[in-house]
Enzyme design. Structure first.
Site, PDB file in Angstrom:
ATOM      1  N   LYS A 211       0.886  -1.175   0.220  1.00  0.00           N
ATOM      2  CA  LYS A 211       0.040   0.015   0.234  1.00  0.00           C
ATOM      3  C   LYS A 211       0.916   1.319  -0.109  1.00  0.00           C
ATOM      4  O   LYS A 211       1.473   1.494   0.779  1.00  0.00           O
ATOM      5  CB  LYS A 211      -0.951   0.183   1.383  1.00  0.00           C
ATOM      6  CG  LYS A 211      -1.802   1.230   1.208  1.00  0.00           C
ATOM      7  CD  LYS A 211      -2.423   1.544   2.357  1.00  0.00           C
ATOM      8  CE  LYS A 211      -1.864   2.606   3.134  1.00  0.00           C
ATOM      9  NZ  LYS A 211      -1.833   3.986   2.615  1.00  0.00           N
ATOM     10  N   GLU A 287      10.653   1.038  10.183  1.00  0.00           N
ATOM     11  CA  GLU A 287      11.537   2.209  10.133  1.00  0.00           C
ATOM     12  C   GLU A 287      10.744   3.417  10.388  1.00  0.00           C
ATOM     13  O   GLU A 287      10.028   3.845   9.434  1.00  0.00           O
ATOM     14  CB  GLU A 287      11.996   2.188   8.405  1.00  0.00           C
ATOM     15  CG  GLU A 287      12.571   1.204   8.035  1.00  0.00           C
ATOM     16  CD  GLU A 287      13.920   1.085   8.536  1.00  0.00           C
ATOM     17  OE1 GLU A 287      14.568   1.991   9.373  1.00  0.00           O
ATOM     18  OE2 GLU A 287      14.718   0.121   8.170  1.00  0.00           O
ATOM     19  N   CYS A 321      13.724  11.415   6.238  1.00  0.00           N
ATOM     20  CA  CYS A 321      13.492  10.515   7.704  1.00  0.00           C
ATOM     21  C   CYS A 321      14.712  10.980   8.448  1.00  0.00           C
ATOM     22  O   CYS A 321      14.833  10.723   9.521  1.00  0.00           O
ATOM     23  CB  CYS A 321      13.297   9.185   7.481  1.00  0.00           C
ATOM     24  SG  CYS A 321      13.961   8.372   6.153  1.00  0.00           S
ATOM     25  N   GLU A 418       9.654  15.796  15.907  1.00  0.00           N
ATOM     26  CA  GLU A 418      10.124  15.690  14.564  1.00  0.00           C
ATOM     27  C   GLU A 418       9.255  16.623  13.976  1.00  0.00           C
ATOM     28  O   GLU A 418       8.216  16.704  14.058  1.00  0.00           O
ATOM     29  CB  GLU A 418       9.953  14.225  13.757  1.00  0.00           C
ATOM     30  CG  GLU A 418      10.311  14.097  12.461  1.00  0.00           C
ATOM     31  CD  GLU A 418      10.019  12.591  12.117  1.00  0.00           C
ATOM     32  OE1 GLU A 418       8.986  12.000  12.739  1.00  0.00           O
ATOM     33  OE2 GLU A 418      11.026  12.177  11.605  1.00  0.00           O
TER      34      GLU A 418
END
Ligand code: TAP
Length: 516
Positions: A211, A287, A321, A418
Protein backbone atom coordinates in the site's frame (compact mmCIF):
# COMPACT_ATOMS: atom_id res chain seq x y z
CA UNK A 1 8.40 -22.01 -21.88
CA UNK A 2 7.93 -19.33 -19.23
CA UNK A 3 11.54 -19.62 -18.14
CA UNK A 4 12.68 -19.04 -21.70
CA UNK A 5 10.53 -15.95 -21.89
CA UNK A 6 12.08 -14.62 -18.71
CA UNK A 7 15.64 -15.25 -19.84
CA UNK A 8 14.95 -13.74 -23.24
CA UNK A 9 13.16 -10.81 -21.69
CA UNK A 10 16.08 -10.31 -19.32
CA UNK A 11 18.36 -10.12 -22.32
CA UNK A 12 16.04 -7.60 -23.93
CA UNK A 13 15.17 -9.95 -26.79
CA UNK A 14 11.42 -10.40 -26.46
CA UNK A 15 8.93 -7.67 -27.32
CA UNK A 16 7.68 -5.74 -24.28
CA UNK A 17 4.27 -6.88 -23.11
CA UNK A 18 1.56 -4.25 -23.03
CA UNK A 19 -1.18 -4.18 -20.48
CA UNK A 20 -4.61 -2.55 -20.54
CA UNK A 21 -5.73 -0.08 -17.91
CA UNK A 22 -7.81 3.08 -17.47
CA UNK A 23 -5.15 5.48 -18.56
CA UNK A 24 -4.32 8.87 -17.16
CA UNK A 25 -2.66 10.79 -19.97
CA UNK A 26 -1.20 14.22 -19.50
CA UNK A 27 1.60 16.53 -20.54
CA UNK A 28 4.13 17.80 -18.04
CA UNK A 29 7.82 18.63 -18.06
CA UNK A 30 7.73 18.68 -21.89
CA UNK A 31 6.79 15.05 -22.07
CA UNK A 32 3.74 12.84 -22.43
CA UNK A 33 2.90 10.95 -19.28
CA UNK A 34 0.79 7.82 -19.24
CA UNK A 35 0.05 5.92 -16.05
CA UNK A 36 -2.62 3.77 -14.36
CA UNK A 37 -4.98 4.88 -11.60
CA UNK A 38 -6.48 1.51 -10.64
CA UNK A 39 -5.56 -1.19 -8.14
CA UNK A 40 -3.09 -3.78 -9.39
CA UNK A 41 -4.20 -7.27 -8.34
CA UNK A 42 -3.15 -10.61 -9.80
CA UNK A 43 -1.44 -8.99 -12.78
CA UNK A 44 -4.42 -6.85 -13.77
CA UNK A 45 -5.52 -3.29 -13.20
CA UNK A 46 -8.99 -3.31 -11.66
CA UNK A 47 -11.31 -0.85 -9.97
CA UNK A 48 -11.49 -0.91 -6.18
CA UNK A 49 -14.56 -1.00 -3.97
CA UNK A 50 -13.36 1.95 -1.87
CA UNK A 51 -14.10 5.64 -2.48
CA UNK A 52 -11.71 6.98 -5.14
CA UNK A 53 -9.31 9.60 -3.83
CA UNK A 54 -8.06 12.69 -5.59
CA UNK A 55 -4.33 13.06 -5.70
CA UNK A 56 -3.22 16.69 -5.63
CA UNK A 57 -0.28 18.47 -7.25
CA UNK A 58 1.34 20.34 -4.33
CA UNK A 59 2.75 22.97 -6.69
CA UNK A 60 -0.60 24.43 -7.76
CA UNK A 61 -3.19 22.49 -5.71
CA UNK A 62 -4.74 21.05 -8.89
CA UNK A 63 -6.20 17.53 -8.98
CA UNK A 64 -3.87 15.28 -11.00
CA UNK A 65 -6.36 12.43 -11.16
CA UNK A 66 -8.69 10.31 -9.10
CA UNK A 67 -7.18 7.03 -7.91
CA UNK A 68 -9.13 3.85 -7.14
CA UNK A 69 -8.84 2.60 -3.56
CA UNK A 70 -8.97 -0.81 -1.93
CA UNK A 71 -11.30 -1.98 0.83
CA UNK A 72 -10.52 -4.92 3.12
CA UNK A 73 -12.29 -7.10 0.55
CA UNK A 74 -9.97 -5.94 -2.24
CA UNK A 75 -6.96 -6.49 0.03
CA UNK A 76 -8.19 -10.02 0.64
CA UNK A 77 -8.31 -10.68 -3.14
CA UNK A 78 -4.77 -9.35 -3.49
CA UNK A 79 -3.50 -11.51 -0.62
CA UNK A 80 -5.12 -14.63 -2.08
CA UNK A 81 -3.57 -13.91 -5.48
CA UNK A 82 -0.19 -13.42 -3.80
CA UNK A 83 -0.59 -16.70 -1.89
CA UNK A 84 -1.46 -18.60 -5.05
CA UNK A 85 1.50 -17.07 -6.88
CA UNK A 86 3.79 -18.01 -3.99
CA UNK A 87 2.60 -21.59 -3.67
CA UNK A 88 1.64 -22.66 -7.18
CA UNK A 89 2.64 -20.04 -9.73
CA UNK A 90 5.64 -19.79 -12.04
CA UNK A 91 7.33 -17.66 -9.40
CA UNK A 92 7.60 -20.69 -7.13
CA UNK A 93 9.09 -22.79 -9.94
CA UNK A 94 11.74 -20.58 -11.49
CA UNK A 95 15.30 -20.70 -10.19
CA UNK A 96 16.83 -18.01 -8.01
CA UNK A 97 18.97 -16.93 -10.96
CA UNK A 98 15.91 -16.53 -13.18
CA UNK A 99 14.30 -14.51 -10.41
CA UNK A 100 17.37 -12.29 -10.47
CA UNK A 101 17.04 -11.90 -14.24
CA UNK A 102 13.48 -10.66 -13.75
CA UNK A 103 14.58 -8.09 -11.18
CA UNK A 104 17.37 -6.89 -13.48
CA UNK A 105 14.90 -6.59 -16.34
CA UNK A 106 12.57 -4.54 -14.15
CA UNK A 107 15.46 -2.21 -13.22
CA UNK A 108 16.25 -1.75 -16.92
CA UNK A 109 12.64 -0.82 -17.64
CA UNK A 110 12.65 1.64 -14.74
CA UNK A 111 15.79 3.16 -16.21
CA UNK A 112 14.13 3.43 -19.63
CA UNK A 113 11.21 5.23 -17.98
CA UNK A 114 13.18 7.23 -15.44
CA UNK A 115 12.31 10.69 -16.82
CA UNK A 116 8.63 9.77 -16.83
CA UNK A 117 8.82 8.28 -13.33
CA UNK A 118 10.70 11.32 -12.01
CA UNK A 119 8.14 13.67 -13.55
CA UNK A 120 5.23 11.74 -12.03
CA UNK A 121 7.03 11.73 -8.66
CA UNK A 122 7.64 15.45 -8.93
CA UNK A 123 4.04 16.44 -9.70
CA UNK A 124 2.64 14.01 -7.11
CA UNK A 125 5.01 14.69 -4.20
CA UNK A 126 6.56 18.11 -4.92
CA UNK A 127 10.07 16.68 -5.19
CA UNK A 128 12.40 18.82 -7.27
CA UNK A 129 12.69 17.06 -10.65
CA UNK A 130 16.49 16.97 -10.75
CA UNK A 131 16.55 15.41 -7.27
CA UNK A 132 13.74 13.00 -8.14
CA UNK A 133 15.75 11.83 -11.14
CA UNK A 134 18.89 11.27 -9.09
CA UNK A 135 17.52 10.13 -5.74
CA UNK A 136 13.83 9.19 -5.75
CA UNK A 137 14.11 7.25 -9.02
CA UNK A 138 17.89 6.85 -9.41
CA UNK A 139 18.38 5.18 -6.05
CA UNK A 140 15.27 3.06 -6.62
CA UNK A 141 16.81 1.63 -9.79
CA UNK A 142 20.09 0.98 -7.98
CA UNK A 143 18.18 -0.81 -5.23
CA UNK A 144 16.55 -3.19 -7.71
CA UNK A 145 19.90 -3.94 -9.35
CA UNK A 146 21.61 -4.45 -5.98
CA UNK A 147 19.01 -6.96 -4.77
CA UNK A 148 18.75 -8.62 -8.21
CA UNK A 149 22.38 -9.59 -7.67
CA UNK A 150 21.54 -11.20 -4.32
CA UNK A 151 18.87 -13.59 -5.64
CA UNK A 152 21.24 -16.48 -6.39
CA UNK A 153 23.50 -15.83 -3.42
CA UNK A 154 21.05 -16.57 -0.61
CA UNK A 155 22.38 -19.65 1.12
CA UNK A 156 22.31 -21.50 4.41
CA UNK A 157 25.17 -23.12 6.29
CA UNK A 158 26.42 -26.55 7.32
CA UNK A 159 26.69 -26.82 11.08
CA UNK A 160 28.75 -29.32 13.09
CA UNK A 161 26.59 -30.87 15.81
CA UNK A 162 27.39 -33.70 18.21
CA UNK A 163 27.37 -37.17 16.74
CA UNK A 164 24.80 -39.75 17.74
CA UNK A 165 27.28 -42.61 18.07
CA UNK A 166 27.58 -45.06 16.47
CA UNK A 167 25.80 -43.02 13.76
CA UNK A 168 26.78 -39.60 12.54
CA UNK A 169 24.77 -36.41 12.13
CA UNK A 170 24.61 -33.70 9.54
CA UNK A 171 22.82 -30.41 10.11
CA UNK A 172 22.26 -27.73 7.50
CA UNK A 173 20.09 -24.66 7.25
CA UNK A 174 17.89 -23.43 4.43
CA UNK A 175 17.05 -19.77 3.98
CA UNK A 176 13.47 -19.76 2.79
CA UNK A 177 11.11 -16.98 1.73
CA UNK A 178 8.42 -16.22 4.30
CA UNK A 179 5.44 -16.23 1.93
CA UNK A 180 3.04 -13.36 1.36
CA UNK A 181 4.47 -10.09 2.72
CA UNK A 182 2.65 -6.81 3.30
CA UNK A 183 4.35 -3.45 2.80
CA UNK A 184 3.06 -0.05 3.93
CA UNK A 185 5.07 3.06 3.01
CA UNK A 186 5.03 6.87 3.47
CA UNK A 187 4.82 9.76 1.00
CA UNK A 188 8.24 11.40 1.24
CA UNK A 189 10.12 9.19 -1.24
CA UNK A 190 7.22 7.20 -2.66
CA UNK A 191 8.98 4.96 -5.22
CA UNK A 192 12.20 4.71 -3.23
CA UNK A 193 10.46 3.51 -0.05
CA UNK A 194 8.60 0.94 -2.16
CA UNK A 195 11.88 -0.17 -3.76
CA UNK A 196 13.93 -0.38 -0.55
CA UNK A 197 11.49 -2.91 0.84
CA UNK A 198 10.05 -4.65 -2.18
CA UNK A 199 13.38 -5.38 -3.91
CA UNK A 200 14.68 -7.26 -0.84
CA UNK A 201 11.31 -8.94 -0.37
CA UNK A 202 11.14 -10.25 -3.95
CA UNK A 203 14.84 -11.11 -4.13
CA UNK A 204 14.20 -13.44 -1.19
CA UNK A 205 11.43 -15.12 -3.22
CA UNK A 206 8.33 -13.80 -1.47
CA UNK A 207 5.20 -12.34 -3.05
CA UNK A 208 3.81 -9.00 -1.95
CA UNK A 209 0.78 -6.81 -1.28
CA UNK A 210 1.80 -3.19 -1.01
CA UNK A 211 0.00 0.00 0.00
CA UNK A 212 1.51 3.33 -1.04
CA UNK A 213 0.65 6.48 0.94
CA UNK A 214 -2.61 8.04 -0.22
CA UNK A 215 -0.90 11.42 -0.62
CA UNK A 216 1.46 10.19 -3.38
CA UNK A 217 0.40 6.84 -4.90
CA UNK A 218 1.15 7.40 -8.61
CA UNK A 219 4.70 6.09 -9.13
CA UNK A 220 3.74 2.84 -7.38
CA UNK A 221 1.06 2.31 -10.04
CA UNK A 222 3.39 3.14 -12.92
CA UNK A 223 5.84 0.71 -11.32
CA UNK A 224 3.14 -1.99 -11.33
CA UNK A 225 2.77 -1.53 -15.09
CA UNK A 226 6.52 -2.03 -15.51
CA UNK A 227 6.44 -5.31 -13.56
CA UNK A 228 4.02 -6.68 -16.16
CA UNK A 229 6.26 -5.53 -18.99
CA UNK A 230 9.26 -7.10 -17.27
CA UNK A 231 7.40 -10.41 -17.26
CA UNK A 232 6.58 -10.86 -13.56
CA UNK A 233 3.98 -13.61 -13.19
CA UNK A 234 0.51 -12.50 -11.99
CA UNK A 235 0.05 -12.24 -8.23
CA UNK A 236 3.73 -11.74 -7.36
CA UNK A 237 3.30 -7.97 -7.01
CA UNK A 238 -0.01 -6.44 -5.92
CA UNK A 239 -0.48 -2.70 -5.31
CA UNK A 240 -3.50 -1.48 -3.36
CA UNK A 241 -3.82 2.28 -2.84
CA UNK A 242 -6.05 3.51 -0.05
CA UNK A 243 -5.89 5.11 3.36
CA UNK A 244 -4.05 3.73 6.36
CA UNK A 245 -6.97 3.09 8.64
CA UNK A 246 -8.84 0.88 6.19
CA UNK A 247 -6.48 -0.46 3.49
CA UNK A 248 -3.29 -0.34 5.58
CA UNK A 249 -4.99 -1.89 8.56
CA UNK A 250 -6.49 -4.68 6.42
CA UNK A 251 -2.96 -5.62 5.35
CA UNK A 252 -1.67 -5.58 8.94
CA UNK A 253 -4.51 -7.77 10.15
CA UNK A 254 -4.69 -10.24 7.28
CA UNK A 255 -4.19 -13.79 8.58
CA UNK A 256 -2.46 -15.04 5.41
CA UNK A 257 0.25 -12.35 5.48
CA UNK A 258 3.27 -13.52 7.50
CA UNK A 259 5.52 -10.47 7.41
CA UNK A 260 4.88 -6.75 7.46
CA UNK A 261 7.45 -4.15 6.39
CA UNK A 262 6.55 -0.60 7.40
CA UNK A 263 8.06 2.85 7.04
CA UNK A 264 6.28 5.77 8.65
CA UNK A 265 5.73 7.51 11.95
CA UNK A 266 6.53 6.00 15.35
CA UNK A 267 2.93 6.36 16.47
CA UNK A 268 1.51 4.38 13.54
CA UNK A 269 4.41 1.92 13.89
CA UNK A 270 3.17 1.08 17.38
CA UNK A 271 -0.39 0.62 16.12
CA UNK A 272 0.83 -1.62 13.32
CA UNK A 273 2.92 -3.76 15.62
CA UNK A 274 -0.12 -4.30 17.84
CA UNK A 275 -2.31 -5.34 14.86
CA UNK A 276 0.39 -7.67 13.59
CA UNK A 277 0.71 -9.27 17.03
CA UNK A 278 -3.02 -9.59 17.61
CA UNK A 279 -3.89 -11.03 14.21
CA UNK A 280 -1.32 -13.77 13.63
CA UNK A 281 1.96 -12.67 15.18
CA UNK A 282 3.43 -11.43 11.90
CA UNK A 283 7.12 -10.80 11.70
CA UNK A 284 7.52 -7.00 11.61
CA UNK A 285 10.18 -4.51 10.58
CA UNK A 286 9.67 -0.84 11.34
CA UNK A 287 11.52 2.20 9.98
CA UNK A 288 10.09 5.04 12.01
CA UNK A 289 10.58 8.70 12.84
CA UNK A 290 13.75 10.43 13.94
CA UNK A 291 15.17 13.53 15.57
CA UNK A 292 18.73 13.04 14.45
CA UNK A 293 21.50 15.17 16.01
CA UNK A 294 24.25 16.78 13.94
CA UNK A 295 27.17 17.96 16.08
CA UNK A 296 29.50 20.61 14.64
CA UNK A 297 32.85 21.15 16.40
CA UNK A 298 34.81 24.38 16.10
CA UNK A 299 37.63 22.68 14.19
CA UNK A 300 35.32 21.68 11.32
CA UNK A 301 35.80 23.44 8.00
CA UNK A 302 33.21 26.18 8.41
CA UNK A 303 32.25 26.54 4.78
CA UNK A 304 31.77 22.79 4.50
CA UNK A 305 29.86 22.76 7.81
CA UNK A 306 27.42 25.36 6.47
CA UNK A 307 26.84 23.29 3.32
CA UNK A 308 26.48 19.99 5.15
CA UNK A 309 24.37 21.55 7.91
CA UNK A 310 21.93 23.00 5.38
CA UNK A 311 21.76 19.75 3.41
CA UNK A 312 21.16 17.80 6.59
CA UNK A 313 18.00 19.80 7.24
CA UNK A 314 16.70 21.13 3.91
CA UNK A 315 17.33 18.09 1.66
CA UNK A 316 14.06 17.09 -0.07
CA UNK A 317 12.43 20.10 1.71
CA UNK A 318 13.06 18.44 5.04
CA UNK A 319 10.80 15.49 4.19
CA UNK A 320 13.64 13.16 4.91
CA UNK A 321 13.53 10.57 7.66
CA UNK A 322 17.20 11.03 8.55
CA UNK A 323 17.02 14.85 8.43
CA UNK A 324 19.03 16.43 11.22
CA UNK A 325 16.29 17.43 13.63
CA UNK A 326 18.81 19.21 15.86
CA UNK A 327 22.10 20.95 15.20
CA UNK A 328 24.50 21.26 18.13
CA UNK A 329 27.07 23.93 17.20
CA UNK A 330 30.13 24.62 19.34
CA UNK A 331 29.66 27.99 21.07
CA UNK A 332 32.90 29.49 19.69
CA UNK A 333 31.68 29.25 16.07
CA UNK A 334 27.94 29.42 16.69
CA UNK A 335 27.30 33.04 15.69
CA UNK A 336 29.41 32.92 12.55
CA UNK A 337 27.87 29.58 11.54
CA UNK A 338 24.35 30.95 11.95
CA UNK A 339 25.19 34.17 10.08
CA UNK A 340 26.51 32.20 7.11
CA UNK A 341 23.61 29.73 7.12
CA UNK A 342 21.08 32.58 7.01
CA UNK A 343 23.00 34.22 4.17
CA UNK A 344 22.99 30.99 2.16
CA UNK A 345 19.39 30.10 2.99
CA UNK A 346 18.24 33.43 1.52
CA UNK A 347 19.70 32.29 -1.81
CA UNK A 348 17.71 29.03 -2.02
CA UNK A 349 15.50 29.18 -5.11
CA UNK A 350 12.00 28.11 -4.17
CA UNK A 351 9.46 27.33 -6.86
CA UNK A 352 7.99 24.93 -9.39
CA UNK A 353 9.81 21.63 -8.83
CA UNK A 354 9.84 20.99 -12.57
CA UNK A 355 11.96 24.12 -13.25
CA UNK A 356 15.59 23.16 -13.56
CA UNK A 357 16.71 26.17 -11.50
CA UNK A 358 14.53 25.26 -8.50
CA UNK A 359 16.27 23.92 -5.40
CA UNK A 360 13.30 23.76 -3.04
CA UNK A 361 9.77 22.63 -3.93
CA UNK A 362 6.43 22.68 -2.10
CA UNK A 363 5.71 20.47 0.90
CA UNK A 364 4.03 17.18 0.07
CA UNK A 365 0.44 17.92 1.09
CA UNK A 366 -1.71 20.47 2.84
CA UNK A 367 -2.05 18.79 6.24
CA UNK A 368 1.72 18.56 6.42
CA UNK A 369 2.12 22.28 5.66
CA UNK A 370 -0.40 23.07 8.41
CA UNK A 371 1.58 20.90 10.83
CA UNK A 372 4.77 22.79 10.01
CA UNK A 373 3.10 26.17 10.59
CA UNK A 374 1.92 24.90 14.00
CA UNK A 375 5.41 23.62 14.77
CA UNK A 376 6.84 27.10 14.14
CA UNK A 377 4.14 28.73 16.25
CA UNK A 378 4.98 26.43 19.17
CA UNK A 379 8.69 27.20 18.86
CA UNK A 380 8.06 30.95 18.99
CA UNK A 381 5.66 30.56 21.90
CA UNK A 382 8.14 28.63 24.00
CA UNK A 383 10.82 31.26 23.48
CA UNK A 384 13.09 29.94 20.74
CA UNK A 385 14.36 32.64 18.41
CA UNK A 386 12.93 32.45 14.89
CA UNK A 387 15.66 34.10 12.87
CA UNK A 388 14.59 33.14 9.35
CA UNK A 389 11.48 31.93 7.50
CA UNK A 390 8.61 30.20 9.24
CA UNK A 391 5.88 31.32 6.88
CA UNK A 392 3.82 29.93 4.06
CA UNK A 393 4.70 31.57 0.73
CA UNK A 394 2.16 33.97 -0.68
CA UNK A 395 1.38 31.90 -3.77
CA UNK A 396 -0.73 28.84 -4.62
CA UNK A 397 0.69 25.49 -3.56
CA UNK A 398 2.01 24.10 -0.30
CA UNK A 399 5.12 26.28 -0.22
CA UNK A 400 6.86 26.85 3.09
CA UNK A 401 10.00 28.90 3.68
CA UNK A 402 13.15 27.15 4.88
CA UNK A 403 13.17 28.08 8.55
CA UNK A 404 15.87 28.60 11.18
CA UNK A 405 15.50 28.66 14.98
CA UNK A 406 18.31 29.51 17.42
CA UNK A 407 18.43 29.70 21.23
CA UNK A 408 16.68 26.37 21.43
CA UNK A 409 16.87 24.60 24.78
CA UNK A 410 16.63 20.85 25.26
CA UNK A 411 13.26 20.93 27.02
CA UNK A 412 11.43 22.67 24.17
CA UNK A 413 8.87 20.88 22.02
CA UNK A 414 10.75 21.83 18.85
CA UNK A 415 13.93 20.31 20.30
CA UNK A 416 12.19 17.02 20.99
CA UNK A 417 9.60 16.45 18.25
CA UNK A 418 10.19 15.71 14.60
CA UNK A 419 9.00 18.40 12.17
CA UNK A 420 9.63 16.39 8.99
CA UNK A 421 10.02 19.75 7.24
CA UNK A 422 12.73 22.32 6.44
CA UNK A 423 13.14 23.61 9.97
CA UNK A 424 16.67 24.03 11.35
CA UNK A 425 16.91 23.86 15.14
CA UNK A 426 20.23 25.20 16.43
CA UNK A 427 21.62 24.87 19.97
CA UNK A 428 25.06 25.60 21.42
CA UNK A 429 27.46 23.31 23.23
CA UNK A 430 30.92 23.46 24.73
CA UNK A 431 33.42 20.76 23.78
CA UNK A 432 35.03 21.04 27.20
CA UNK A 433 32.57 18.41 28.27
CA UNK A 434 32.14 15.97 25.44
CA UNK A 435 30.28 13.40 27.55
CA UNK A 436 27.62 15.96 28.39
CA UNK A 437 27.21 16.88 24.74
CA UNK A 438 26.78 13.21 23.77
CA UNK A 439 24.30 12.73 26.61
CA UNK A 440 22.27 15.66 25.25
CA UNK A 441 22.37 14.20 21.73
CA UNK A 442 21.20 10.86 23.10
CA UNK A 443 18.46 12.36 25.24
CA UNK A 444 15.67 11.36 22.87
CA UNK A 445 13.53 8.30 22.29
CA UNK A 446 14.52 8.40 18.62
CA UNK A 447 17.71 6.83 17.25
CA UNK A 448 17.63 6.86 13.48
CA UNK A 449 20.69 8.81 12.33
CA UNK A 450 23.35 11.23 13.56
CA UNK A 451 26.29 13.22 12.29
CA UNK A 452 29.48 14.82 13.49
CA UNK A 453 31.74 17.37 11.80
CA UNK A 454 35.31 17.62 13.10
CA UNK A 455 38.91 17.16 11.93
CA UNK A 456 39.73 15.31 15.15
CA UNK A 457 39.40 11.61 14.34
CA UNK A 458 39.42 10.72 18.05
CA UNK A 459 36.40 12.92 18.76
CA UNK A 460 34.60 11.63 15.69
CA UNK A 461 35.13 7.99 16.62
CA UNK A 462 34.19 8.56 20.25
CA UNK A 463 30.96 10.12 19.01
CA UNK A 464 30.36 7.20 16.62
CA UNK A 465 30.85 4.78 19.52
CA UNK A 466 28.65 6.52 22.07
CA UNK A 467 25.78 7.81 19.93
CA UNK A 468 22.58 5.75 20.04
CA UNK A 469 21.66 5.83 16.36
CA UNK A 470 21.51 3.31 13.53
CA UNK A 471 23.51 5.55 11.20
CA UNK A 472 26.47 7.84 11.92
CA UNK A 473 27.81 10.28 9.32
CA UNK A 474 31.29 11.71 9.88
CA UNK A 475 32.14 14.86 7.88
CA UNK A 476 29.23 14.17 5.57
CA UNK A 477 25.46 13.72 5.82
CA UNK A 478 22.63 11.99 3.91
CA UNK A 479 25.11 9.57 2.37
CA UNK A 480 23.03 6.43 2.17
CA UNK A 481 23.89 3.65 -0.23
CA UNK A 482 22.00 0.57 -1.35
CA UNK A 483 24.77 -1.70 -0.05
CA UNK A 484 24.84 -0.24 3.49
CA UNK A 485 22.25 -1.35 6.07
CA UNK A 486 19.83 1.40 7.11
CA UNK A 487 17.50 1.52 10.09
CA UNK A 488 16.95 2.91 13.55
CA UNK A 489 17.53 2.22 17.22
CA UNK A 490 15.10 2.78 20.11
CA UNK A 491 11.73 4.18 19.01
CA UNK A 492 13.00 4.76 15.48
CA UNK A 493 12.25 1.08 14.94
CA UNK A 494 14.08 -2.13 14.14
CA UNK A 495 14.94 -4.30 11.19
CA UNK A 496 17.16 -3.00 8.42
CA UNK A 497 16.46 -1.86 4.89
CA UNK A 498 19.22 -2.11 2.26
CA UNK A 499 22.42 -4.12 2.34
CA UNK A 500 22.63 -7.85 2.91
CA UNK A 501 20.93 -7.46 6.29
CA UNK A 502 17.68 -6.42 4.62
CA UNK A 503 17.34 -9.89 3.08
CA UNK A 504 17.08 -11.43 6.54
CA UNK A 505 13.95 -9.39 7.18
CA UNK A 506 12.26 -11.35 4.38
CA UNK A 507 13.70 -14.82 5.02
CA UNK A 508 13.18 -17.57 7.53
CA UNK A 509 15.77 -20.14 8.55
CA UNK A 510 14.94 -23.82 8.53
CA UNK A 511 17.27 -26.28 10.27
CA UNK A 512 17.52 -29.77 8.77
CA UNK A 513 19.22 -32.59 10.69
CA UNK A 514 20.07 -35.99 9.19
CA UNK A 515 21.38 -39.06 10.93
CA UNK A 516 23.46 -41.41 8.78
P1 TAP B 1 2.36 7.66 8.79
O1 TAP B 1 1.23 8.53 9.05
O2 TAP B 1 2.86 6.77 9.84
O3 TAP B 1 1.96 6.82 7.48
C1 TAP B 1 2.78 5.87 6.90
C2 TAP B 1 1.93 4.86 6.16
O4 TAP B 1 1.13 4.13 7.10
C3 TAP B 1 0.96 5.48 5.17
O5 TAP B 1 0.85 4.66 4.04
C4 TAP B 1 -0.34 5.51 5.97
O6 TAP B 1 -1.49 5.56 5.17
C5 TAP B 1 -0.23 4.19 6.70
N1 TAP B 1 -1.08 4.07 7.89
C6 TAP B 1 -1.60 5.05 8.67
N2 TAP B 1 -2.34 4.51 9.67
C7 TAP B 1 -2.30 3.18 9.52
C8 TAP B 1 -2.87 2.07 10.23
N3 TAP B 1 -3.62 2.24 11.32
N4 TAP B 1 -2.62 0.83 9.79
C9 TAP B 1 -1.85 0.62 8.71
N5 TAP B 1 -1.30 1.62 7.99
C10 TAP B 1 -1.51 2.88 8.40
O7 TAP B 1 3.63 8.47 8.33
P2 TAP B 1 3.70 9.61 7.23
O8 TAP B 1 3.08 10.84 7.77
O9 TAP B 1 3.18 9.07 5.95
O10 TAP B 1 5.26 9.78 7.08
C11 TAP B 1 5.99 10.58 7.93
C12 TAP B 1 6.72 9.76 8.96
O11 TAP B 1 7.42 8.67 8.38
C13 TAP B 1 7.74 10.55 9.69
O12 TAP B 1 7.63 10.35 11.07
C14 TAP B 1 9.07 10.01 9.20
O13 TAP B 1 10.13 10.09 10.06
C15 TAP B 1 8.74 8.62 8.89
N6 TAP B 1 9.64 8.09 7.89
C16 TAP B 1 10.58 7.24 8.31
C17 TAP B 1 11.47 6.73 7.41
C18 TAP B 1 12.48 5.78 7.88
S1 TAP B 1 13.29 4.98 6.78
N7 TAP B 1 12.71 5.57 9.12
C19 TAP B 1 11.39 7.07 6.06
C20 TAP B 1 10.41 7.95 5.67
C21 TAP B 1 9.52 8.45 6.60
P3 TAP B 1 -2.10 6.94 4.58
O14 TAP B 1 -1.18 8.04 4.94
O15 TAP B 1 -2.17 6.67 3.14
O16 TAP B 1 -3.45 7.10 5.21
Amino acid sequence: EFVNTVVLAARGISAAKEIKYDTVEMQANNMDLKFPKQLFINGEFVNGSGRPLNTINPHDESVICSVETATAEDVDKAVKAAKKAFEEGEWSKISARERGALLFKLADLMEEHKEELATIESIDSGAVYTLALKTHIGMSIETWRYFAGWCDKIQGSTIPISHARPNRNLTFTRKEPIGVCGLVTPWNYPLMMLSWKMAACLAAGNTVVMKPAQASPLTALKFAELTVRAGFPPGVVNIVPGNGTETGNAICEHPLIRKLGFTGSTQIGQTIMRSCANSNLKKVSLELGGKSPLVIFEDADLQQAVKIGMGSVFFNKGENCIAAGRLFVEETIHDEFVRRVVEETKKISIGNPLDRSTAHGPQNHKAHLTKLLDFVKRGVKEGAQLIYGGKRLDRPGWYFEPTIFTNVTDDMYIAKEESFGPVMIVSKFSSKNMDEMIARANNTEYGLASGVLTKDIGKALKFAEKIEAGTVFINTYNKTDVAAPFGGFKMSGFGKDLGQEALNEYLKTKTVTIEY
